[in-house]
Design a protein around this motif. Sequence first.
Motif: not given
Length: 161
Positions: A61-89
């Motif tokens: 349904t969702l595809g491969r996760p962004t990353f898997v839990g650090q201490f095993g494969t019993d957690e999937y994480y799907y992470v998305s982020r939107e950013t905004r940047q003004l000029a050279f900031a």
Amino acid sequence: MPSHKPKLPVRPVRLIVAGMALALATSGCTQLKGRQGYVADPALTQAITPGVDNRESVEKTLGRPTFVGQFGTDEYYYVSRETRQLAFARPRPIDQQVLRIRFDEAGNVAAVDRTGLELVSKISPEGDKTPTLGRERSFFEDIFGNIGAVGAPGAGAPGGR
């Protein structure tokens, strides 16, 4: 007969020049938007149900996760982020979604957790310099402090035998 071209009054010319200068100055302050990570479809992420789905159906349904839990494969994480940047900031996050799917021992979905921008924290390093132990050295001591130390007799240099 000399031809006379009508001259524009000085004031409108100044306004036109000032307007062009203002347009050039503000064109450098463009706003850039960026997207990083998983592109979440709300209909698909809402479809994941604890007790019904398993690891295989989540990946279909969702595809491969962004990353898997650090201490095993019993957690999937799907992470998305939107950013905004003004000029050279530096880019600033304006939206973030983290979808955490936890599985039980049999591989079935046990829980689905969603978090957002409230967990984003700004980390400020210790000033502009890294604190170190030892004595403070001046600019000139940093540059000239090792003169005579390298290759000095008795200091273990190859030519000092």
